[in-house]
Design a protein around this motif. Structure first.
Motif, PDB file in Angstrom:
ATOM      1  N   LEU A 421       9.129-101.703  63.359  1.00  0.00           N
ATOM      2  CA  LEU A 421       7.973-102.314  64.000  1.00  0.00           C
ATOM      3  C   LEU A 421       7.612-101.459  65.212  1.00  0.00           C
ATOM      4  O   LEU A 421       8.481-101.133  66.021  1.00  0.00           O
ATOM      5  N   VAL A 422       6.338-101.098  65.335  1.00  0.00           N
ATOM      6  CA  VAL A 422       5.873-100.295  66.468  1.00  0.00           C
ATOM      7  C   VAL A 422       4.794-101.077  67.206  1.00  0.00           C
ATOM      8  O   VAL A 422       3.835-101.561  66.590  1.00  0.00           O
ATOM      9  N   MET A 423       4.958-101.200  68.533  1.00  0.00           N
ATOM     10  CA  MET A 423       3.980-101.909  69.362  1.00  0.00           C
ATOM     11  C   MET A 423       3.617-101.049  70.567  1.00  0.00           C
ATOM     12  O   MET A 423       4.470-100.331  71.096  1.00  0.00           O
ATOM     13  N   ARG A 424       2.365-101.138  70.992  1.00  0.00           N
ATOM     14  CA  ARG A 424       1.927-100.462  72.211  1.00  0.00           C
ATOM     15  C   ARG A 424       1.142-101.434  73.077  1.00  0.00           C
ATOM     16  O   ARG A 424       0.316-102.191  72.570  1.00  0.00           O
ATOM     17  N   THR A 425       1.403-101.415  74.373  1.00  0.00           N
ATOM     18  CA  THR A 425       0.608-102.185  75.321  1.00  0.00           C
ATOM     19  C   THR A 425      -0.143-101.229  76.241  1.00  0.00           C
ATOM     20  O   THR A 425       0.405-100.225  76.708  1.00  0.00           O
ATOM     21  N   HIS A 426      -1.426-101.555  76.486  1.00  0.00           N
ATOM     22  CA  HIS A 426      -2.284-100.741  77.344  1.00  0.00           C
ATOM     23  C   HIS A 426      -2.458-101.391  78.714  1.00  0.00           C
ATOM     24  O   HIS A 426      -3.326-100.981  79.488  1.00  0.00           O
ATOM     25  N   GLY A 427      -1.629-102.398  79.004  1.00  0.00           N
ATOM     26  CA  GLY A 427      -1.766-103.136  80.242  1.00  0.00           C
ATOM     27  C   GLY A 427      -1.413-102.366  81.495  1.00  0.00           C
ATOM     28  O   GLY A 427      -1.725-102.812  82.608  1.00  0.00           O
ATOM     29  N   TYR A 428      -0.748-101.220  81.343  1.00  0.00           N
ATOM     30  CA  TYR A 428      -0.355-100.414  82.516  1.00  0.00           C
ATOM     31  C   TYR A 428      -1.161 -99.121  82.642  1.00  0.00           C
ATOM     32  O   TYR A 428      -0.933 -98.335  83.562  1.00  0.00           O
ATOM     33  N   ALA A 429      -2.084 -98.902  81.720  1.00  0.00           N
ATOM     34  CA  ALA A 429      -2.778 -97.611  81.665  1.00  0.00           C
ATOM     35  C   ALA A 429      -3.562 -97.326  82.944  1.00  0.00           C
ATOM     36  O   ALA A 429      -3.465 -96.228  83.515  1.00  0.00           O
ATOM     37  N   ASP A 430      -4.345 -98.284  83.407  1.00  0.00           N
ATOM     38  CA  ASP A 430      -5.163 -98.056  84.599  1.00  0.00           C
ATOM     39  C   ASP A 430      -4.340 -98.066  85.878  1.00  0.00           C
ATOM     40  O   ASP A 430      -4.634 -97.330  86.824  1.00  0.00           O
ATOM     41  N   ARG A 431      -3.308 -98.898  85.920  1.00  0.00           N
ATOM     42  CA  ARG A 431      -2.523 -99.033  87.145  1.00  0.00           C
ATOM     43  C   ARG A 431      -1.506 -97.912  87.337  1.00  0.00           C
ATOM     44  O   ARG A 431      -1.270 -97.446  88.447  1.00  0.00           O
ATOM     45  N   PHE A 432      -0.870 -97.491  86.240  1.00  0.00           N
ATOM     46  CA  PHE A 432       0.230 -96.517  86.356  1.00  0.00           C
ATOM     47  C   PHE A 432       0.044 -95.285  85.472  1.00  0.00           C
ATOM     48  O   PHE A 432       0.916 -94.423  85.433  1.00  0.00           O
ATOM     49  N   GLY A 433      -1.061 -95.226  84.751  1.00  0.00           N
ATOM     50  CA  GLY A 433      -1.318 -94.058  83.908  1.00  0.00           C
ATOM     51  C   GLY A 433      -0.423 -93.991  82.687  1.00  0.00           C
ATOM     52  O   GLY A 433      -0.203 -92.906  82.140  1.00  0.00           O
ATOM     53  N   VAL A 434       0.089 -95.143  82.222  1.00  0.00           N
ATOM     54  CA  VAL A 434       1.095 -95.158  81.152  1.00  0.00           C
ATOM     55  C   VAL A 434       0.723 -96.162  80.070  1.00  0.00           C
ATOM     56  O   VAL A 434       0.299 -97.291  80.363  1.00  0.00           O
ATOM     57  N   VAL A 435       0.894 -95.765  78.828  1.00  0.00           N
ATOM     58  CA  VAL A 435       0.899 -96.693  77.693  1.00  0.00           C
ATOM     59  C   VAL A 435       2.346 -96.818  77.237  1.00  0.00           C
ATOM     60  O   VAL A 435       3.004 -95.801  76.964  1.00  0.00           O
ATOM     61  N   LEU A 436       2.861 -98.036  77.202  1.00  0.00           N
ATOM     62  CA  LEU A 436       4.239 -98.251  76.763  1.00  0.00           C
ATOM     63  C   LEU A 436       4.269 -98.501  75.262  1.00  0.00           C
ATOM     64  O   LEU A 436       3.506 -99.312  74.736  1.00  0.00           O
ATOM     65  N   GLU A 437       5.159 -97.794  74.608  1.00  0.00           N
ATOM     66  CA  GLU A 437       5.348 -97.967  73.160  1.00  0.00           C
ATOM     67  C   GLU A 437       6.790 -98.370  72.897  1.00  0.00           C
ATOM     68  O   GLU A 437       7.728 -97.783  73.447  1.00  0.00           O
ATOM     69  N   ARG A 438       6.978 -99.371  72.069  1.00  0.00           N
ATOM     70  CA  ARG A 438       8.328 -99.800  71.669  1.00  0.00           C
ATOM     71  C   ARG A 438       8.418 -99.766  70.151  1.00  0.00           C
ATOM     72  O   ARG A 438       7.572-100.344  69.455  1.00  0.00           O
ATOM     73  N   ARG A 439       9.435 -99.061  69.648  1.00  0.00           N
ATOM     74  CA  ARG A 439       9.726 -99.044  68.209  1.00  0.00           C
ATOM     75  C   ARG A 439      11.061 -99.739  67.992  1.00  0.00           C
ATOM     76  O   ARG A 439      12.087 -99.351  68.588  1.00  0.00           O
ATOM     77  N   LEU A 440      11.066-100.751  67.146  1.00  0.00           N
ATOM     78  CA  LEU A 440      12.282-101.473  66.789  1.00  0.00           C
ATOM     79  C   LEU A 440      12.581-101.230  65.321  1.00  0.00           C
ATOM     80  O   LEU A 440      11.683-101.343  64.468  1.00  0.00           O
ATOM     81  N   THR A 441      13.839-100.895  65.012  1.00  0.00           N
ATOM     82  CA  THR A 441      14.226-100.579  63.637  1.00  0.00           C
ATOM     83  C   THR A 441      15.566-101.221  63.309  1.00  0.00           C
ATOM     84  O   THR A 441      16.532-101.084  64.070  1.00  0.00           O
TER      85      THR A 441
END
Length: 544
Positions: A421-441
């Motif tokens: 399962l791969v998920m990405r959140t864009h909630g930090y993009a504007d504040r910290f310049g980061v998209v967090l991605e989590r892959r669970l296997t």
């Protein structure tokens, strides 16, 4: 972003209209007749417990898994800060336990509690007469109307019927102005139940059913999940819909297909966010729910989510004995977001009947001041940056206490062949310049869960400290052995935890449970600067 002005305008208009129809000058028209006779059209499939009857008659009330001894005083006279207990009491779901009452004394006791409610709370109050609560109370009185009036004198029987009629009338007048979708749906279902139980209202069945179907079309998404994304709300609706479907089938063959498709999809969706423990994952206001009710609901339909997939913004991995349920952090319209949590990329993990990794759950009812804290990302097994959540929960303004999306919608995909399962959140993009991605296997037939946390550049400069939390199940003992942690669960099973790319620390945590209460637990925290780009970890079953 949600449109706060439009939301505020809709809510204000509906609330003003509701105040208009519920003011004292209008409420006199709510009074119901005292000669109504309601047929026993609504069946009760929830389990009953005779011990609960005996306990209540001794002044001990086990409601919402909380036992309160009233010392012989009416439960409606007790000052109680436990909201869930009060909700169960006022909804009258406990009437089902009197269904198999063996003596006149037991039936009279149920009736005396109902008459006491009428005396104390039978006059309009916005809390006790909230739309959802009133709807559930009406449905429970209809289910067990025979218990309430059988053996009663004429005066008491008329009083009960009149009170029920008044509550029904309040639902009719107030339902069109409900500013909460769940309130509107619950009121519509209660009015359909009334039409099924009252021969004089039989002609209303089709129109009431059409209203319920229209609301379900708006509120249940294409995966069968309520748009609040709460398993607690999902289960509450399924209890009432199942009862209504059974009544419709008995009413006429013409209703054979009514509610069946939506209920089947709701069963699959509920199962998709449930763990091997038999419980739904602790997301978006869902804590521990009554296991006997869950089992009773599941017994009504065999539809299940048997494989890896997605539903309503959640992802599910299943292999062998392991089940992982994860939240992408999808935020619905403000109407559905009042009790949501900011839990982007969080997950819960079970192996067989063991819970391994979890979330803290909603705040206990007697800790109202901590409600907002328990809704933040740090109370979930997910990554956060600088201890901030990926979504906002304003404390003032038109969207006060509602989760609000930051950035664009999250991404989520499953790879069934790889149990990933791969998920990405864009909630930090504007504040910290980061998209967090989590892959669970899941690996090794579910005996290992591997995680990869990636910090993807969203703009020129990346900044901040990422803390990746794993809240552990109640009773888990944590021991560090070199560069590895050994986790001994309360069942005796041992899991090993390894990581790379971050610093590790162990902190205290909490888990709110109806069975264990509010207990201290432990959490693993992995810390790293976001410009380190990647962290890996693994939980693996120690089979030695």
């Amino acid at each position: 972003m949600a449109n706060p002005i439009a939301f505020l305008a809709r809510r204000t208009a509906k609330r003003l209209a509701d105040f208009a129809v519920s003011n004292p000058a209008i409420r006199w028209v709510w009074t119901g007749p005292g000669n109504e006779d309601y047929a026993n059209a609504l069946s009760e499939f929830r389990p009953t417990d005779r011990e609960s009857v005996l306990e209540m008659m001794q002044g001990r009330y086990l409601l919402a898994s909380k036992l309160v001894d009233t010392n012989g005083v009416s439960p409606f006279a007790v000052e109680m800060v436990h909201d869930d207990w009060l909700d169960d009491l006022q909804a009258f779901a406990w009437l089902r336990h009197f269904r198999d009452a063996r003596t006149d004394e037991e039936r009279a006791f149920a009736r005396s509690l109902t008459l006491d409610w009428i005396d104390r709370d039978g006059y309009f109050d916005r809390t006790v007469w909230g739309l959802s609560l009133t709807a559930r109370r009406v449905l429970n009185w209809l289910r067990h109307f025979g218990i309430l009036v059988e053996g009663a004198n004429d005066e008491d029987a008329k009083l009960i019927a009149r009170s029920l009629g008044t509550q029904i009338q309040s639902l009719k007048l107030r339902a069109p102005f409900a500013d909460d979708p769940v309130d509107a749906l619950m009121a519509a279902m209660a009015l359909l139940g009334v039409a099924l139980c009252d021969q004089d209202r039989e002609s209303e069945i089709v129109s009431r059913l059409n209203t319920v179907n229209a609301l379900l079309d708006r509120q249940i998404d294409e995966d069968g999940l309520h748009r609040s994304r709460s398993a607690k709300v999902q289960l509450m609706l399924m209890v009432e819909l199942t009862t209504l479907r059974q009544a419709l089938l008995r009413q006429s063959d013409a209703y054979h297909n009514e509610l069946s498709e939506v209920l089947e999809s709701m069963h699959v969706a509920l199962d998709a966010i449930s763990l091997g423990t038999g419980e739904a994952a602790y997301f978006n206001g869902t804590g521990q729910m009554a296991h006997d009710i869950i089992v009773a609901v599941q017994a009504q339909n065999p539809a299940r989510a048997r494989s890896t997939g997605t539903a309503g913004g959640y992802g599910r991995l299943i292999w062998g004995k392991s089940i992982v349920v994860a939240d992408s952090g999808l935020v619905p319209a403000p109407e559905y977001a009042r009790h949501m949590h900011a839990s982007a990329l969080a997950f819960e993990f079970s192996h067989g009947r063991d819970l391994v990794v979890c979330n803290c759950g909603p705040a206990p009812a007697d800790m109202e001041e901590s409600e907002l804290l328990f809704r933040q990302g740090i109370a979930h097994s997910c990554p956060t940056i600088n201890a901030l959540s990926a979504a906002a929960i304003p404390t003032r303004g038109p969207l006060r206490n509602r989760v609000v999306r930051i950035g664009r919608d999250p991404d989520m995909a499953t790879e069934e062949a790889d149990h990933s399962l791969v998920m990405r959140t864009h909630g930090y993009a504007d504040r910290f310049g980061v998209v967090l991605e989590r892959r669970l296997t899941l690996l090794a037939e579910g005996n290992s869960l591997v995680g990869q946390e990636r910090m993807l550049r969203a703009r020129g400069r990346m900044s901040g400290v990422c803390a990746i939390r794993f809240h552990l199940a109640h009773g888990t003992q944590v021991t560090q052995v070199g560069d590895m942690l050994k986790l001994r669960l309360s069942s005796g099973a041992v899991w090993n935890f390894l990581w790379e790319g971050a610093d590790m620390r162990i902190e205290d945590s909490v888990r709110q449970s109806a069975y264990f209460g509010f207990h201290r637990t432990r959490q693993i925290v992995l810390d790293t600067l976001v410009d380190q780009h990647e962290v890996s970890w693994i939980f693996t079953l120690d089979e030695g």
